[in-house]
Design an enzyme around this catalytic site. Structure first.
Site, PDB file in Angstrom:
ATOM      1  NE  ARG A   1      33.584  42.345  36.851  1.00  9.49           N
ATOM      2  CZ  ARG A   1      32.271  42.612  36.797  1.00  9.49           C
ATOM      3  NH1 ARG A   1      31.392  41.643  36.876  1.00  9.49           N
ATOM      4  NH2 ARG A   1      31.841  43.847  36.659  1.00  9.49           N
TER       5      ARG A   1
ATOM      6  CG  HIS B   1      43.433  32.291  41.015  1.00  8.20           C
ATOM      7  ND1 HIS B   1      43.168  33.099  42.104  1.00  8.20           N
ATOM      8  CD2 HIS B   1      43.922  31.127  41.526  1.00  8.20           C
ATOM      9  CE1 HIS B   1      43.481  32.443  43.217  1.00  8.20           C
ATOM     10  NE2 HIS B   1      43.949  31.258  42.897  1.00  8.20           N
TER      11      HIS B   1
END
Ligand code: OAD
Length: 226
Positions: A57, A105
């Protein structure tokens, strides 16, 4: 006095930059079930898989660029006090020019010890098994996994409570406590929700749904607000 804009963003704002959203039609996130890669239990069970997933990612993020929705939000700072509250772990709001950002987050380009929340390190390269923090424990991505506390929610709530305008972009509003933030906005605050597929709208007063992608929706909104 300058008006206050609070912006709540989710994966949809980065979709046009080439980052996949979480709840795509196949129910998988980049070929993984979320619970296999985004929980503390998954990291305990298979740290290599989890590190590798986030390494991919991170590498993907470094290839992506902010889109015109990110830059339009930064432009609003010309006339408004803008605070971005994002569920995204990318840095596209920062690179798009926004200066006041709360990451609910965590952040993909940061790491921390797998035992302690602090200190937090900059992390632009892969995290490998054996990469240790200053105190000698394994590093992990600085990401809030499912089942973990969301400490930044305490900073986000007053921002929403005090805003004159709330803009929500590209979030399914399915993950709490982030999804509950919209309920803290005052009755009189003008509220905009930009999403090309939002199926169930939150039940809040003064809400205008802009049924468009983030870049299209922000192009419309920025001309109205500036
Ligand atoms: P979701 O994948 O749940 O929702 C993405 C939203 O973006 C959906 O409502 C889509 O319709 C919308 N969307 C898709 N393309 C878009 C576009 N081009 N422009 C605007 N909107 C678009 O993502 P989130 O709501 O962000 O948490 O998910 C919340 C949290 O769940 C994430 O932060 C993540 C995830 O598990 C963690 O990893 C801790």
């Amino acid at each position: 006095m300058r008006k206050k804009i609070a912006v709540l963003t989710g994966a949809g704002i980065s979709a046009e930059s080439g980052i996949k959203t979480f709840r795509d039609a196949d129910g998988l996130w980049e070929n993984h079930r979320i619970e296999d890669v985004a929980t503390p239990e998954a990291f305990e069970l298979n740290p290599l898989l989890v590190l590798d997933f986030y390494n991919q990612r991170r590498r993907q993020l470094l290839q992506c660029q902010p889109n015109s929705a990110h830059t339009a939000l930064a432009m609003l700072e010309k006339d408004y006090d803008v605070t971005i509250i994002t569920q995204n772990v990318d840095d596209l709001h920062e690179r798009g020019g926004s200066t006041n950002i709360i990451h609910l987050h965590g952040q993909l380009l940061k790491s921390r010890s797998s035992k302690h929340e602090f200190p937090i390190y900059d992390q632009t390269t892969d995290i490998e098994i054996g990469d240790l923090c200053d105190k000698g424990t394994q590093l992990r991505p600085h990401i809030v996994w499912f089942g973990e506390a969301v400490p930044e929610i305490d900073r986000a709530i007053p921002v929403i409570q005090q805003c004159d305008i709330l803009i929500v972009i590209g979030t399914s509003l399915m993950v709490y406590p982030a999804a509950g933030l919209v309920n803290y906005a005052s009755y009189n605050a003008a509220k905009f929700l930009i999403d090309p597929h939002q199926l169930s709208l939150p039940c809040i007063p003064n809400l205008r749904f802009i049924n468009a992608t983030a870049t299209e929706g922000m192009a419309t909104l920025v001309t109205e607000l500036l």
